[in-house]
Design a protein around this motif. Structure first.
Motif, PDB file in Angstrom:
ATOM      1  N   MET A   1       7.625  10.123 -20.243  1.00  0.00           N
ATOM      2  CA  MET A   1       6.303  10.222 -19.634  1.00  0.00           C
ATOM      3  C   MET A   1       6.373   9.651 -18.213  1.00  0.00           C
ATOM      4  N   GLN A   2       5.783  10.377 -17.259  1.00  0.00           N
ATOM      5  CA  GLN A   2       5.852   9.959 -15.856  1.00  0.00           C
ATOM      6  C   GLN A   2       4.622   9.140 -15.482  1.00  0.00           C
ATOM      7  N   ALA A   3       4.830   8.126 -14.658  1.00  0.00           N
ATOM      8  CA  ALA A   3       3.725   7.268 -14.234  1.00  0.00           C
ATOM      9  C   ALA A   3       3.993   6.752 -12.821  1.00  0.00           C
ATOM     10  N   THR A   4       2.930   6.278 -12.184  1.00  0.00           N
ATOM     11  CA  THR A   4       3.027   5.700 -10.846  1.00  0.00           C
ATOM     12  C   THR A   4       2.744   4.210 -10.928  1.00  0.00           C
ATOM     13  N   VAL A   5       3.540   3.413 -10.205  1.00  0.00           N
ATOM     14  CA  VAL A   5       3.362   1.964 -10.206  1.00  0.00           C
ATOM     15  C   VAL A   5       2.208   1.590  -9.278  1.00  0.00           C
ATOM     16  N   TYR A   6       1.212   0.905  -9.848  1.00  0.00           N
ATOM     17  CA  TYR A   6       0.032   0.486  -9.085  1.00  0.00           C
ATOM     18  C   TYR A   6       0.086  -0.991  -8.699  1.00  0.00           C
ATOM     19  N   LYS A   7       0.798  -1.800  -9.487  1.00  0.00           N
ATOM     20  CA  LYS A   7       0.871  -3.225  -9.182  1.00  0.00           C
ATOM     21  C   LYS A   7       2.122  -3.818  -9.808  1.00  0.00           C
ATOM     22  N   SER A   8       2.703  -4.792  -9.100  1.00  0.00           N
ATOM     23  CA  SER A   8       3.871  -5.503  -9.618  1.00  0.00           C
ATOM     24  C   SER A   8       3.514  -6.977  -9.752  1.00  0.00           C
ATOM     25  N   THR A   9       3.689  -7.515 -10.940  1.00  0.00           N
ATOM     26  CA  THR A   9       3.436  -8.948 -11.149  1.00  0.00           C
ATOM     27  C   THR A   9       4.642  -9.542 -11.874  1.00  0.00           C
ATOM     28  N   GLY A  10       5.591 -10.009 -11.124  1.00  0.00           N
ATOM     29  CA  GLY A  10       6.802 -10.559 -11.712  1.00  0.00           C
ATOM     30  C   GLY A  10       7.619  -9.482 -12.380  1.00  0.00           C
ATOM     31  N   SER A  11       7.824  -9.614 -13.673  1.00  0.00           N
ATOM     32  CA  SER A  11       8.635  -8.624 -14.400  1.00  0.00           C
ATOM     33  C   SER A  11       7.792  -7.532 -15.037  1.00  0.00           C
ATOM     34  N   TRP A  12       6.464  -7.594 -14.857  1.00  0.00           N
ATOM     35  CA  TRP A  12       5.571  -6.589 -15.422  1.00  0.00           C
ATOM     36  C   TRP A  12       4.971  -5.725 -14.324  1.00  0.00           C
ATOM     37  N   TYR A  13       4.725  -4.467 -14.659  1.00  0.00           N
ATOM     38  CA  TYR A  13       4.187  -3.506 -13.695  1.00  0.00           C
ATOM     39  C   TYR A  13       2.986  -2.788 -14.304  1.00  0.00           C
ATOM     40  N   ALA A  14       1.897  -2.708 -13.545  1.00  0.00           N
ATOM     41  CA  ALA A  14       0.760  -1.903 -13.974  1.00  0.00           C
ATOM     42  C   ALA A  14       1.019  -0.473 -13.512  1.00  0.00           C
ATOM     43  N   VAL A  15       1.043   0.465 -14.459  1.00  0.00           N
ATOM     44  CA  VAL A  15       1.357   1.861 -14.119  1.00  0.00           C
ATOM     45  C   VAL A  15       0.253   2.774 -14.644  1.00  0.00           C
ATOM     46  N   LYS A  16       0.132   3.943 -13.994  1.00  0.00           N
ATOM     47  CA  LYS A  16      -0.858   4.934 -14.409  1.00  0.00           C
ATOM     48  C   LYS A  16      -0.173   6.291 -14.522  1.00  0.00           C
ATOM     49  N   THR A  17      -0.422   6.973 -15.633  1.00  0.00           N
ATOM     50  CA  THR A  17       0.199   8.277 -15.880  1.00  0.00           C
ATOM     51  C   THR A  17      -0.568   9.380 -15.168  1.00  0.00           C
ATOM     52  N   THR A  18      -0.014  10.594 -15.204  1.00  0.00           N
ATOM     53  CA  THR A  18      -0.671  11.747 -14.577  1.00  0.00           C
ATOM     54  C   THR A  18      -1.981  12.105 -15.265  1.00  0.00           C
ATOM     55  N   THR A  19      -2.189  11.596 -16.491  1.00  0.00           N
ATOM     56  CA  THR A  19      -3.451  11.827 -17.209  1.00  0.00           C
ATOM     57  C   THR A  19      -4.368  10.605 -17.126  1.00  0.00           C
ATOM     58  N   ASP A  20      -4.071   9.717 -16.176  1.00  0.00           N
ATOM     59  CA  ASP A  20      -4.889   8.535 -15.895  1.00  0.00           C
ATOM     60  C   ASP A  20      -4.878   7.486 -17.005  1.00  0.00           C
ATOM     61  N   GLU A  21      -3.868   7.487 -17.848  1.00  0.00           N
ATOM     62  CA  GLU A  21      -3.691   6.407 -18.808  1.00  0.00           C
ATOM     63  C   GLU A  21      -3.003   5.244 -18.108  1.00  0.00           C
ATOM     64  N   THR A  22      -3.432   4.034 -18.418  1.00  0.00           N
ATOM     65  CA  THR A  22      -2.818   2.867 -17.794  1.00  0.00           C
ATOM     66  C   THR A  22      -2.014   2.072 -18.820  1.00  0.00           C
ATOM     67  N   PHE A  23      -0.870   1.536 -18.360  1.00  0.00           N
ATOM     68  CA  PHE A  23       0.014   0.752 -19.218  1.00  0.00           C
ATOM     69  C   PHE A  23       0.499  -0.469 -18.450  1.00  0.00           C
ATOM     70  N   GLN A  24       0.820  -1.524 -19.191  1.00  0.00           N
ATOM     71  CA  GLN A  24       1.585  -2.638 -18.661  1.00  0.00           C
ATOM     72  C   GLN A  24       3.033  -2.376 -19.051  1.00  0.00           C
ATOM     73  N   ALA A  25       3.904  -2.232 -18.068  1.00  0.00           N
ATOM     74  CA  ALA A  25       5.282  -1.818 -18.344  1.00  0.00           C
ATOM     75  C   ALA A  25       6.276  -2.850 -17.822  1.00  0.00           C
ATOM     76  N   ARG A  26       7.407  -2.916 -18.509  1.00  0.00           N
ATOM     77  CA  ARG A  26       8.498  -3.779 -18.048  1.00  0.00           C
ATOM     78  C   ARG A  26       9.780  -2.965 -18.025  1.00  0.00           C
TER      79      ARG A  26
END
Length: 311
Positions: A1-26
């Protein structure tokens, strides 16, 4: 699944997919070792990443970053963690907007030129926005006119705004619409105030300029991307006191001073650094007034800071 990084906080990244779902990713544990990463931050705001659900976590909104896409462009500065290390400010932008002021705090021409050089090296168009028009008196108005004439003559677009009085905001909004824009500047230039005007309800923290030093106080602590209500995306970046040049060899620096480009091929020597060499067309253009003398001083100053053992 493809997503864009919206924020970086240390080792975690807030990302949003092409369908506007948001995830906390590492990042996947071995990802750092597998990739040829030389910056202090292997993933930056604006990066396109591949993510997969984190099966080890009961939270369905957590994910693992399994790969990073090729970057269209990115902008870097020297890392605060080491002079010879680089920090990726952001990636995959259409343009950059540098917020400047001629008062409280004054943005130096050297700082502007360092930012423009870095952006030119990565083929990123820059718009110069001079904020705080509401506090300009005759002296500041004259200084703005001088800088606007200089950078306009080189080919840069210039805007004069007041976040406090909503002046010039419509022009800023029109330039941001439907594009991904990096917004940068010294702390205290009113960047957060501008963003609050553009995005009512966001309510970014703002602070007054430090009275004893004239320096701005940091309000943004890490880069973050926002979806603009009128279309497009804005990458807000922490205010910086200096903008260290990295990844630009001495021989290439003049290519990123746009007004020097027509003269470089006319120099007597192919490897001319435009300092002490005879037959230098760039120095002749400075003497004739075809290249601004202050811009040439910026060039020479930046050249001195580049050490070839970086490459």
């Amino acid at each position: 699944m493809q997503a864009t990084v919206y924020k970086s906080t240390g080792s975690w990244y807030a990302v949003k997919t092409t369908t506007d779902e948001t995830f906390q990713a590492r990042m996947r544990g071995v990802f750092k070792k597998d990739e040829d990463i030389t910056s202090t931050n292997p993933i930056a705001v604006g990066d396109i990443v591949e993510i997969a659900p984190d099966d080890s976590d009961a939270n369905a909104k957590n994910a693992i970053i399994t790969g990073i896409g090729a970057r269209k462009n990115y902008i870097v500065r020297s890392s605060p963690h080491g002079k010879n290390k680089k920090h990726i400010v952001a990636a995959n932008m259409d343009q950059a907007m540098l917020i400047c002021t001629v008062k409280e705090p004054r943005t130096s021409q050297g700082f502007i030129d360092r930012f423009l050089v870095t952006a030119a090296a990565y083929h990123i168009p820059v718009i110069l926005v001079f904020n705080k028009k509401d506090i300009y008196r005759e002296k500041e108005a004259d200084k703005f006119a001088e800088l606007a004439a200089l950078y306009n003559s080189i080919g840069y677009q210039i805007l004069l705004t007041s976040a406090a009085n909503d002046e010039g905001i419509d022009e800023v909004r029109a330039l941001l619409k439907d594009k991904t824009t990096l917004m940068a500047g010294h702390s205290g230039v009113g960047k957060s105030s501008l963003i609050n005007v553009l995005m009512p309800g966001l309510d970014l923290k703002t602070k007054a300029v430090s009275g004893w030093s004239g320096k701005g106080l940091h309000t943004t602590t890490s880069a973050e991307m926002y979806d603009l209500p009128f279309g497009g995306r804005l990458i807000d970046t922490p205010g910086v006191r200096e903008f260290g040049i990295v990844d630009i060899p001495k021989a290439e620096l003049s290519h990123y001073f746009l007004e020097m480009q027509p003269y470089i091929s006319q120099c007597q020597f192919n490897n001319c650094l435009h300092i002490n060499e005879p037959g230098c067309a760039v120095k002749a253009a400075v003497e004739e007034g075809d290249i601004d003398a202050d811009r040439y001083v910026s060039y020479a100053t930046i050249l001195e800071t580049i050490t070839e053992d970086q490459y």
